[in-house]
Design an enzyme around this catalytic site. Sequence first.
Site, short mmCIF file in Angstrom:
data_model
loop_
_atom_site.label_atom_id
_atom_site.label_comp_id
_atom_site.label_asym_id
_atom_site.label_seq_id
_atom_site.Cartn_x
_atom_site.Cartn_y
_atom_site.Cartn_z
N GLY A 132 0.78 -1.23 0.00
CA GLY A 132 0.00 0.00 0.00
C GLY A 132 0.82 1.28 0.00
CE LYS A 133 6.80 0.31 -1.33
NZ LYS A 133 6.28 -1.07 -1.31
CB THR A 134 1.70 3.28 -4.92
OG1 THR A 134 3.00 2.76 -5.20
CG2 THR A 134 1.32 4.27 -6.00
CE LYS A 188 8.32 1.97 -6.98
NZ LYS A 188 7.57 1.12 -6.09
CB SER A 239 11.97 -3.37 -10.13
OG SER A 239 11.28 -3.64 -8.95
CG ASP A 275 3.97 1.89 -7.89
OD1 ASP A 275 2.84 1.46 -8.19
OD2 ASP A 275 4.66 1.43 -6.96
CD GLU A 287 5.77 3.67 -3.91
OE1 GLU A 287 5.04 4.52 -4.46
OE2 GLU A 287 5.63 2.45 -4.07
N GLY A 288 9.80 4.23 -1.32
CA GLY A 288 10.90 3.27 -1.41
C GLY A 288 10.58 2.21 -2.44
N GLY A 302 9.76 -2.04 -2.55
CA GLY A 302 9.57 -3.24 -1.73
C GLY A 302 9.55 -2.91 -0.26
#
Length: 221
Positions: free
Chosen positions: A14-16, A37, A41, A52, A116-117, A119
């Site tokens: 749920g990061k995005t 971001k 990948s 994303d 945003e990282g 993973g």
Amino acid sequence: MTTVFVTSSGTNIGKTFVMLRLIAELLAAGRRVRALKPIASGFDAARPEGSDTALLVRAQGLDVTAASLAAASPWRFAAPLSPDMAAALEHRSIPFDALLAACRAGADGSDVTLIEGVGGVMVPLDSERTVLDWIAALGTPTLLVVGSYLGTLSHSLTAVAALRQRGIAIAGIVVSESEAQPVSAAETAATLARFVGSIPLRVLPRAAPVPLLPLLEDYLA
Ligand SMILES: Nc1ncnc2c1ncn2[C@@H]1O[C@H](COP(=O)(O)OP(=O)(O)OP(=O)(O)O)[C@@H](O)[C@H]1O
Ligand SMILES: [Mg+2]
């Protein structure tokens, strides 16, 4: 100028989703937001629309173009793998100093930078560094996004322990409701709360999103 790093206990949590909510809330509050971001990948260059990167670009009110995609995600890889593996398949690597520079560049033009990282907190970036090294080197606070699926308690508390061990500030934890969950996300959050001390927790239900900006209030100038 504030920078917040949105990380997670894993991928597809749920990061995005949280980034998009925060961008909308910050823009509604009249803030100038920059969202990126840096490493993406599983990026399909032929069909970037659903990525994303494209979602973040559009949420900032920008057009999805080659330039805006490259600015939001300077390192894009086709394989849906950890960055070290996805980069190796393309005979590329992610220069750590350039990664940090990309995160810092352009920050002056915004009130808030959301990163945003990729993973979870300990996904390898190369042969020796993980996302933890990236966050620690930036020195930014994090927002930790976790799920409410079966198994999330251990994943979430492990992520908290890893961040704390590196002295990384955790602004808050968002329990983003998973598609399948054994108990309510609120029950998961209540259990987590007993183990994470004073870190603020928010449940982000699927049905009715709640405001997340209060979690960052202490960090916003
Ligand atoms: N609280 C929520 N309510 C509704 N949908 C959600 C919620 N959290 C996540 N999702 C959905 O679940 C899917 C995965 O979420 P998202 O893409 O935000 O994960 P991620 O952590 O950014 O994954 P990745 O590691 O690939 O970047 C998306 O379709 C997203 O819209
Ligand atoms: Mg994402």
